[in-house]
Scaffold this motif. Structure first.
Motif, PDB file in Angstrom:
ATOM      1  N   LEU B 314       0.819  -1.281  -0.032  1.00 32.45           N
ATOM      2  CA  LEU B 314      -0.051   0.130  -0.021  1.00 32.45           C
ATOM      3  C   LEU B 314       0.739   1.281   0.156  1.00 32.45           C
ATOM      4  O   LEU B 314       0.397   2.272   0.282  1.00 32.45           O
ATOM      5  N   SER B 315       2.068   0.863  -0.326  1.00 32.90           N
ATOM      6  CA  SER B 315       3.083   2.228  -0.056  1.00 32.90           C
ATOM      7  C   SER B 315       2.790   3.297  -1.168  1.00 32.90           C
ATOM      8  O   SER B 315       2.950   4.593  -0.996  1.00 32.90           O
ATOM      9  N   GLY B 316       2.146   2.994  -2.168  1.00 29.68           N
ATOM     10  CA  GLY B 316       2.022   3.967  -3.323  1.00 29.68           C
ATOM     11  C   GLY B 316       0.563   4.421  -3.259  1.00 29.68           C
ATOM     12  O   GLY B 316       0.159   5.152  -4.095  1.00 29.68           O
ATOM     13  N   THR B 317      -0.201   3.954  -2.286  1.00 30.13           N
ATOM     14  CA  THR B 317      -1.579   4.321  -2.172  1.00 30.13           C
ATOM     15  C   THR B 317      -2.079   5.297  -1.189  1.00 30.13           C
ATOM     16  O   THR B 317      -1.046   5.602  -0.269  1.00 30.13           O
ATOM     17  N   ASP B 318      -2.753   6.410  -1.933  1.00 28.91           N
ATOM     18  CA  ASP B 318      -3.241   7.607  -0.928  1.00 28.91           C
ATOM     19  C   ASP B 318      -3.919   7.140   0.460  1.00 28.91           C
ATOM     20  O   ASP B 318      -4.936   6.368   0.281  1.00 28.91           O
ATOM     21  N   PRO B 319      -3.331   7.267   1.348  1.00 28.12           N
ATOM     22  CA  PRO B 319      -4.103   6.830   2.576  1.00 28.12           C
ATOM     23  C   PRO B 319      -5.337   7.551   2.872  1.00 28.12           C
ATOM     24  O   PRO B 319      -6.210   6.783   3.587  1.00 28.12           O
ATOM     25  N   HIS B 320      -5.648   8.491   2.192  1.00 34.15           N
ATOM     26  CA  HIS B 320      -7.060   9.384   2.391  1.00 34.15           C
ATOM     27  C   HIS B 320      -8.129   8.767   1.392  1.00 34.15           C
ATOM     28  O   HIS B 320      -9.079   9.284   1.261  1.00 34.15           O
ATOM     29  N   ALA B 321      -7.602   7.942   0.508  1.00 32.81           N
ATOM     30  CA  ALA B 321      -8.611   7.551  -0.578  1.00 32.81           C
ATOM     31  C   ALA B 321      -9.103   6.169  -0.044  1.00 32.81           C
ATOM     32  O   ALA B 321      -8.681   5.398   0.927  1.00 32.81           O
ATOM     33  N   PRO B 322     -10.091   5.600  -0.704  1.00 33.19           N
ATOM     34  CA  PRO B 322     -10.567   4.080  -0.266  1.00 33.19           C
ATOM     35  C   PRO B 322      -9.703   3.128  -0.745  1.00 33.19           C
ATOM     36  O   PRO B 322      -8.956   3.561  -1.270  1.00 33.19           O
ATOM     37  N   LEU B 323      -9.962   1.976  -0.166  1.00 34.47           N
ATOM     38  CA  LEU B 323      -9.069   0.856  -0.366  1.00 34.47           C
ATOM     39  C   LEU B 323      -9.210   0.410  -1.862  1.00 34.47           C
ATOM     40  O   LEU B 323     -10.367   0.434  -2.738  1.00 34.47           O
ATOM     41  N   LEU B 339      -8.750 -11.203   6.033  1.00 37.97           N
ATOM     42  CA  LEU B 339      -9.488 -10.752   4.834  1.00 37.97           C
ATOM     43  C   LEU B 339     -10.776 -10.428   4.683  1.00 37.97           C
ATOM     44  O   LEU B 339     -11.427  -9.560   4.543  1.00 37.97           O
ATOM     45  N   GLN B 340     -11.527 -11.612   5.368  1.00 38.63           N
ATOM     46  CA  GLN B 340     -12.974 -11.735   5.543  1.00 38.63           C
ATOM     47  C   GLN B 340     -13.413 -10.594   6.697  1.00 38.63           C
ATOM     48  O   GLN B 340     -14.493  -9.733   6.148  1.00 38.63           O
ATOM     49  N   ILE B 341     -12.833 -10.174   7.304  1.00 38.39           N
ATOM     50  CA  ILE B 341     -13.029  -9.028   8.488  1.00 38.39           C
ATOM     51  C   ILE B 341     -13.077  -7.777   7.871  1.00 38.39           C
ATOM     52  O   ILE B 341     -13.824  -7.030   7.802  1.00 38.39           O
ATOM     53  N   ILE B 342     -11.725  -7.464   7.041  1.00 41.35           N
ATOM     54  CA  ILE B 342     -11.559  -6.297   6.209  1.00 41.35           C
ATOM     55  C   ILE B 342     -12.770  -5.910   5.194  1.00 41.35           C
ATOM     56  O   ILE B 342     -13.068  -4.929   5.017  1.00 41.35           O
ATOM     57  N   ARG B 343     -12.980  -7.043   4.379  1.00 40.29           N
ATOM     58  CA  ARG B 343     -14.364  -6.909   3.638  1.00 40.29           C
ATOM     59  C   ARG B 343     -15.476  -6.678   4.515  1.00 40.29           C
ATOM     60  O   ARG B 343     -16.216  -5.911   3.662  1.00 40.29           O
ATOM     61  N   GLY B 344     -15.555  -6.963   5.455  1.00 42.54           N
ATOM     62  CA  GLY B 344     -16.928  -6.505   6.229  1.00 42.54           C
ATOM     63  C   GLY B 344     -16.883  -5.140   6.898  1.00 42.54           C
ATOM     64  O   GLY B 344     -18.010  -4.345   7.210  1.00 42.54           O
ATOM     65  N   TYR B 345     -15.846  -4.536   6.800  1.00 42.32           N
ATOM     66  CA  TYR B 345     -15.853  -2.958   7.314  1.00 42.32           C
ATOM     67  C   TYR B 345     -16.431  -2.109   6.183  1.00 42.32           C
ATOM     68  O   TYR B 345     -16.726  -2.629   5.165  1.00 42.32           O
ATOM     69  N   ASP B 346     -16.976  -0.952   6.654  1.00 45.38           N
ATOM     70  CA  ASP B 346     -17.608   0.006   5.830  1.00 45.38           C
ATOM     71  C   ASP B 346     -16.817   0.365   4.643  1.00 45.38           C
ATOM     72  O   ASP B 346     -15.757   0.911   4.723  1.00 45.38           O
ATOM     73  N   ALA B 347     -17.390   0.329   3.528  1.00 48.00           N
ATOM     74  CA  ALA B 347     -16.660   0.407   2.209  1.00 48.00           C
ATOM     75  C   ALA B 347     -16.249   1.915   1.999  1.00 48.00           C
ATOM     76  O   ALA B 347     -15.359   2.315   1.269  1.00 48.00           O
ATOM     77  N   GLY B 348     -16.844   2.799   2.732  1.00 51.70           N
ATOM     78  CA  GLY B 348     -16.457   4.301   2.716  1.00 51.70           C
ATOM     79  C   GLY B 348     -15.516   4.720   3.398  1.00 51.70           C
ATOM     80  O   GLY B 348     -14.862   5.853   3.076  1.00 51.70           O
ATOM     81  N   LEU B 349     -14.940   3.996   4.204  1.00 48.63           N
ATOM     82  CA  LEU B 349     -13.918   4.328   5.012  1.00 48.63           C
ATOM     83  C   LEU B 349     -12.510   4.474   4.286  1.00 48.63           C
ATOM     84  O   LEU B 349     -12.228   3.838   3.390  1.00 48.63           O
ATOM     85  N   THR B 350     -11.529   5.316   4.590  1.00 45.19           N
ATOM     86  CA  THR B 350     -10.322   5.251   3.543  1.00 45.19           C
ATOM     87  C   THR B 350      -9.354   4.404   4.176  1.00 45.19           C
ATOM     88  O   THR B 350      -9.461   3.882   5.397  1.00 45.19           O
ATOM     89  N   VAL B 351      -8.194   4.315   3.527  1.00 45.07           N
ATOM     90  CA  VAL B 351      -6.958   3.296   3.689  1.00 45.07           C
ATOM     91  C   VAL B 351      -6.660   3.562   5.351  1.00 45.07           C
ATOM     92  O   VAL B 351      -6.677   2.460   6.097  1.00 45.07           O
ATOM     93  N   LEU B 352      -6.498   4.825   5.620  1.00 47.70           N
ATOM     94  CA  LEU B 352      -5.735   5.105   6.893  1.00 47.70           C
ATOM     95  C   LEU B 352      -6.907   5.005   7.987  1.00 47.70           C
ATOM     96  O   LEU B 352      -6.662   4.211   9.101  1.00 47.70           O
TER      97      LEU B 352
END
Lengths: 436, 436
Positions: B314-323, B339-352
């Motif tokens: 994720l080093s090249g990914t904007d931490p303030h953008a979505p996954l 991986l399943q747990i992360i999929r279950g999180y709110d998709a609107g959250l940013t990477v950070l």
């Protein structure tokens, strides 16, 4: 400057004593050999006696391909690293020497176990390096046959090298734990190995800081050419089979030459002789003891032990005839030290006589006599410079150990040859070994 | 018949608490995490509180390929098997659960360590089986890359099978120790394995008798398809990530179906949920706690944790953008549960934001509230049948553990959900598991 004292280890392989038939002694322990309490009691008594180390030998198999194996001597026992970790919790000063094989382990795992044991014991861990010579052991690790002698020692050398690099992978000052700044460690002081050798590829670093001793004390036994070179290059302590002072002095001279050639100070290389100390207070007691030993022995076991040590099938051989020709040492994959010892026996003895001798001496030095005689013998070899101390391989446990502690140890202490109190510091410091 | 109580484990991975930044807490331990005393104190307190097990998670590497790894969280700690062997000597009742990897060990070695730990603790040993998912671990054992997920689980299944056969290699009555006749063991009751499988070739038998528990308790975590099948076929206890009762009940129904299909009684399969229990006695205290947690966290660590769990750079990914799009589970070699747990999180959250959430919850269930609220939450999921007990993953040690013992445990005991005294017998018996 005080006169240095000798090193005394409580050595054991069989929990009931050094003989393969020790478990049959009337006072030997039974199923309590599978309890911590049995060893904790021994360890605390060894500490009360100010002994230096508990040294646990090991095999990673049952010796069961010989007829007497399971029926008469299966040598079941607790695993040394776990046992010594438990003993770390109930002792305070004594060194904890665990045998572990370089042939059937991964360096990262052993480096962790010994580093962890060193932390748990506050700097008392020691590793007795073995390469394992029983075919039964090879078969528990996916091998058809025992790896060749030379290959085992080559692997051992690389294994120890990797383990040392793992112990060195965190510098003393690497761990910061600075809560304020959030700096856990200083990356400049952490050193992955990126080791790539003939046998191992290990990245590192270890997931433990540098152990309290720096490097836990390394012990090596085995007096083959390869064994002596490994000891000279890697060991802090070398365990030898010695049967008289002159041979001990000659052995040390040879080791000193090897050490100097490698740039090491022989003063920092401790040679320990294996002895079986037995106290008998009269000629009658001695005769009684011999009669008991003879009654507990088993001829099949004697033949099996000889055959196993020689890696020869003696089942078709007349036990009352002399030994057939022995294997050549250069192509021998078993314990070359044992082969040398058997070569040294009287050639006129029969196969069975040799086996019985081996079974009683455990290929080591039986020192039997009054407490005074035992003490004098141990003092003489130490004072002559043949050894720096002893692995005390008591034939019957706890009997012979108790006799030694009660009768011989006070004499050794009175003569300044045995410690009367523990020095502070790590095992390495207590043994007078340099920082490493 | 008495109502069964829930199982409560004192779980830890980081000795300072479950957060990767727990070491920064003002009251967290410093270098004492490398001493036995720190753990002995925790273990004795857990025993005074009548907790069921000490459960130690493990990795066989430092998480150091991410930027925050060594500088901010190197997770140095003692090795679990040696640590629990030492704790066996200072405790009397509590179960001792050590994590060990089937990917980087030999079955003969682990079978011995756990059998030995079982003897040392008089029947309290337990093995948490992991297959290891960090690339850093693979690199410490000669591998260029992590073994594929499917291969790791296939190896684990064969590994456990071999270990069980080694534990079974001596029948209960095999050891005779008949001093009179000289019969050590009955060869008819000793069973070499002659195992030859895809991954291992092991002859056996083990060089220890059958352990006090028969088979030490087997624990397995991981809720991938392969993980659930391995648990259903081999585990006595299954450690799951649960975040609400309904999901827990559905999960159990799925496991029960798998167990029945394999001919196993679901009543003998204990499901434990991972929870982070935090006692705060007021809204102000809760806000203060959150502020402290936020101040101790580190954004780089949050990003590194997310990237590691997803096995994505994720080093090249904007931490303030979505996954970015997530990996497909079928071809994912990391922790599929994460991986399943992360999929279950709110998709609107940013990477950070996601990383920070993960860092705070340790991908588990944060149960924060007054002692009554925490107790009620734990009682509710247990009473509803979602879980048989809990792995208590205290965020800050010993703080949150002390609060739990002082404030929550008495409420659980008053409600009959937590034991008030230890039953006699082995761990297997205490947990209500069948002989095996």
């Amino acid at each position: 400057m005080t006169q240095p004292t000798a090193i005394f280890n409580l050595f054991f392989f069989n929990p009931q004593g050094d003989y393969r038939f020790s478990w049959r002694h009337p006072q030997s322990p039974g199923r309590e050999i599978f309890t911590l309490k049995f060893y904790a009691t021994l360890a605390r008594r060894a500490e009360e006696a100010v002994m230096d180390n508990i040294f646990i030998a090991d095999h990673v198999a049952v010796w069961d391909t010989v007829p007497s194996g399971i029926p008469h001597y299966a040598n079941l026992r607790l695993e040394p690293i776990t046992l010594l970790a438990a003993l770390a919790a109930v002792t305070d000063h004594i060194g904890l020497m665990a045998t572990a094989s370089t042939s059937y382990n991964e360096p990262y795992n052993l480096a962790r176990y010994f580093a962890s044991l060193d932390f748990l014991s506050e700097g008392r861990a020691s590793w007795n390096v073995v390469t394992s010579w029983l075919p039964e052991e090879a078969a528990n690790y996916g091998r058809e046959t025992l790896p060749a002698h030379g290959e085992r020692y080559e692997r051992a050398a690389e294994f120890i090298d990797v383990v040392r690099k793992l112990w060195d992978s965190w510098e003393e000052e690497a761990v910061l734990l600075d809560k304020q700044s959030g700096d856990f460690a200083d990356p400049q002081r952490v050193h992955p190995l990126h080791h790539q050798g003939k046998f191992f590829k290990v990245r590192g670093p270890l997931n433990l800081p540098r152990p309290p001793q720096g490097h836990p004390v390394i012990v090596q036994a085995g007096s083959s050419e390869a064994g002596k070179q490994l000891a000279a290059s890697q060991a802090d302590m070398h365990f030898v089979f010695m049967s008289d002072i002159a041979k001990g002095i000659a052995y040390r001279a040879d080791m000193n030459r090897r050490l100097r050639a490698l740039g090491r100070d022989p003063g920092y290389f401790k040679i320990l002789g294996g002895v079986l100390p037995v106290v008998v207070n009269s000629a009658a007691e001695k005769a009684e003891r011999q009669a008991l030993v003879t009654s507990l022995m088993n001829d099949q076991m004697a033949l099996d032990l000889l055959g196993t040590y020689l890696q020869m099938d003696l089942s078709g051989t007349d036990p009352h005839a002399p030994l057939p020709p022995l294997p050549e040492e250069d192509h021998f994959d078993g314990i070359r030290t044992a082969l040398q010892i058997i070569r040294g026996y009287d050639a006129g003895l029969t196969v069975l006589e040799l086996g019985r001798l081996l079974l009683q001496s455990s290929d080591s030095w039986l020192v039997i006599g009054t407490a005074e005689e035992v003490a004098e013998t141990l003092i003489a070899a130490f004072s002559a410079g043949a050894v720096d101390g002893y692995n005390l391989m008591f034939p019957f446990l706890p009997l012979d150990f108790d006799n030694f502690v009660a009768q011989v140890a006070p004499l050794l202490k009175a003569r300044g040859v045995m410690k009367t109190a523990y020095q502070p510091g790590t095992l390495r410091q207590k043994l007078g070994l340099p920082a490493r």
